[in-house]
Design an enzyme around this catalytic site. Structure first.
Site, PDB file in Angstrom:
ATOM      1  CE  LYS A 155      -1.711   1.575   4.007  1.00 33.85           C
ATOM      2  NZ  LYS A 155      -1.376   3.001   4.249  1.00 33.85           N
ATOM      3  CG  ASN A 156       2.319   2.659   3.520  1.00 32.97           C
ATOM      4  OD1 ASN A 156       1.160   2.972   3.205  1.00 32.97           O
ATOM      5  ND2 ASN A 156       2.687   2.450   4.747  1.00 32.97           N
TER       6      ASN A 156
ATOM      7  CB  CYS B 130      -5.395   8.690  10.982  1.00 34.41           C
ATOM      8  SG  CYS B 130      -3.706   8.263  10.812  1.00 34.41           S
TER       9      CYS B 130
ATOM     10  NE  ARG C 121       0.636  10.518  10.061  1.00 40.99           N
ATOM     11  CZ  ARG C 121       0.081   9.529   9.358  1.00 40.99           C
ATOM     12  NH1 ARG C 121      -1.100   9.092   9.690  1.00 40.99           N
ATOM     13  NH2 ARG C 121       0.716   9.005   8.332  1.00 40.99           N
TER      14      ARG C 121
ATOM     15  CG  ASP D  94       3.184   1.599   9.399  1.00 43.01           C
ATOM     16  OD1 ASP D  94       3.401   1.855   8.209  1.00 43.01           O
ATOM     17  OD2 ASP D  94       2.923   2.469  10.248  1.00 43.01           O
TER      18      ASP D  94
ATOM     19  NE  ARG E 126      -7.160   4.611   5.812  1.00 47.46           N
ATOM     20  CZ  ARG E 126      -6.705   5.719   6.388  1.00 47.46           C
ATOM     21  NH1 ARG E 126      -7.187   6.127   7.546  1.00 47.46           N
ATOM     22  NH2 ARG E 126      -5.741   6.422   5.820  1.00 47.46           N
TER      23      ARG E 126
END
Ligand code: EPZ
Length: 444
Positions: free
Chosen positions: A48-49, A142, A147, A331, A423
């Site tokens: 994803k990243n 989030c 952030r 993560d 997500r």
């Protein structure tokens, strides 16, 4: 005055629309009956990243780009929605995602979109490179932290970009942007990626120092170099970009998601019996591979991935702290904590990256975990057993950690707010059910 009122009114209408659409989509939750031993094979989706900055950066090409393994993560769907606003024509056929980039236009990226996707900030660099100006709303923070984007902004300013921040928007003028030297004030994955992309079509040589070394940064450079860019040093602490005139279309396959791979390996460390994780690569998760072996798990590596087995009895890992790559990834911290709740002994986990990334602790405590948090430290005292409970996902990786805890707990667990998990994980319940887990997606 009327323009200002129009802006306020428009903003409120889109917030109202957002909240209405949010309430109307039926909420779902996971229902888990824990304790099943898991075996068989599970394949890791593409990263994803890596995909998020790559998709944002694709607007620098004025041809067609085809991605061969695009997963169905909602973050990727949301990024595609933003690309459509910019004129990208997108076709999806299963995992094959084709982008027609012939008619890109420069549009303002509104709060409605940046709020759903922190990674919307990755568009700033490409928009400046292509149009020499951009207006983008602040990206959503989030639940793991505020952030900020100050590192992005100071890096662009050092290349001559004029930036005004007003009413929650960042207005950038890059008419005077020049190739040069950027020394990042501290390590930021997103800022490294966004500024690297902004220099790809910039005449001359741009050198970035004190950059993020994550594998996703390297994969982004691989993508651009496949299109004809001249980027060297990605993955080290210095990146050099020699500007080129244009980029050609390519077909590209992104490498496996190392956080998903780590999540599956941690599950196998608790419940696995010859559980094979296809796409788990030691070079992406060196520290985790070593810890799992030190904790007493059996981990056999092969050219396609790794097979993990555990008798469910393993030692606690005395201390781990999250730091930029190649250190332990933030993560994987919630998933690792779930693993440590049943370790023999006490484990201390330090979260250095985000100021609010222990939201999963209270939920794990509801399940019987013994965890004490003080500032950035979580002290996890191993217990005999976890017990099913009704818990709530607060963010993507906290949700993944709760899934692992629910699968190992005795009895029934429900996990609400699983839209966070969707997500960055694709139909996780189906994948784990195929390994023997008793997990279903049900209506709230
Ligand atoms: C990327 O976020 C990842 N997201 C995050 O993954 C990951 O946790 C993070 O890198 C760290 O590895 C994507 O790649 C889409 P940073 P990013 O800029 O780029 C501070 C997930 O679960 N900072 O490296 O936003 C920041 O607050 C997500 O997949 C500033 O202070 O992370 C943090 O403390 C969560 N100012 C630290 O730096 C800035 O301008 C690292 O953030 C930027 C960041």
């Amino acid at each position: 005055m009327c323009l200002f009122l129009h802006f306020i009114l428009k903003n409120n209408i889109c917030n109202l629309k957002n909240s209405l659409s949010y309430n109307f989509t039926m909420k779902e939750k996971f229902l888990i009956n824990g304790g099943k031993i898991l075996s068989g094979e599970i394949e890791v989706e593409a990263s994803k990243n890596a995909y998020l900055p790559i998709l944002a950066g694709s607007i620098l090409c004025d041809d067609e780009v085809t991605f061969l393994n695009a997963p169905y993560f909602t973050d990727i769907e949301n990024m595609c929605e933003i690309l459509k606003i910019l004129g990208v024509k997108i076709r999806r056929d299963g995992e094959v995602l084709s982008l027609d980039l012939h008619n890109i236009k420069n549009e303002k990226i509104s709060h409605e979109h940046t709020n759903k996707l922190r990674a919307s900030i990755f568009l700033l660099g490409p928009l400046l490179a292509k149009f020499r100006q951009a207006s983008i709303s602040y990206p959503g923070g989030c639940n793991i932290g505020t952030r900020p984007i100050d590192i992005h902004i100071s890096a662009f300013k050092s290349l001559g970009v004029k930036i005004v921040e007003r009413h929650g928007y960042i207005y950038c003028n890059a008419q005077n942007m020049r190739a040069g030297k950027v020394v990042f004030s501290s390590i930021s994955v997103g800022a490294t990626e966004s500024v690297m992309m902004s220099a790809v079509l910039l005449k001359g040589k741009t050198t970035l120092y004190n950059v993020a070394r994550e594998p996703e940064v390297k994969e982004l450079a691989n993508f651009f170099n496949a299109m004809g860019a001249k980027i060297s040093g990605a993955g080290s602490d210095r990146i050099e970009i020699e500007g080129v005139k244009r980029l050609k279309g390519v077909s590209f396959k992104v490498f496996p998601d190392r956080i998903i791979a780590g999540t599956h390996l941690l599950l196998g460390a608790m419940l696995g019996k010859n559980m094979r994780v296809i796409g788990a690569r030691r070079e992406d998760n060196e520290i985790l591979f070593n810890i799992l072996k030190e904790c007493g798990c059996s981990l056999e590596e092969d050219e396609m991935g790794a097979t993990i087995s555990s008798n469910g009895k393993y030692n606690a890992c005395r201390f781990i702290e999250t730091l930029p790559y190649p250190n332990f990834p933030t993560d994987l911290q919630p998933q690792f904590m779930a693993f440590q709740t049943l370790g023999k002994g006490t484990s201390v986990i330090k979260e250095n990256l985000f100021e609010n990334r222990f939201n999963h602790v209270m939920e794990l405590v509801k399940m019987g975990a013994d965890i004490f948090v003080k500032d950035r430290l979580a002290i996890v005292k191993g217990v005999e057993k976890l017990y099913g409970a009704d818990v709530f996902a607060s963010d993507l990786r906290a949700g993944a950690g709760l899934v692992l805890a629910g699968l190992v707990a005795e009895g029934y667990t429900t996990i609400s707010n699983i839209e966070y998990i969707d997500r960055g994980y694709e139909r996780l319940e189906e994948k784990y059910a195929r390994l023997g887990a008793d997990i279903k997606r049900v209506k709230e």
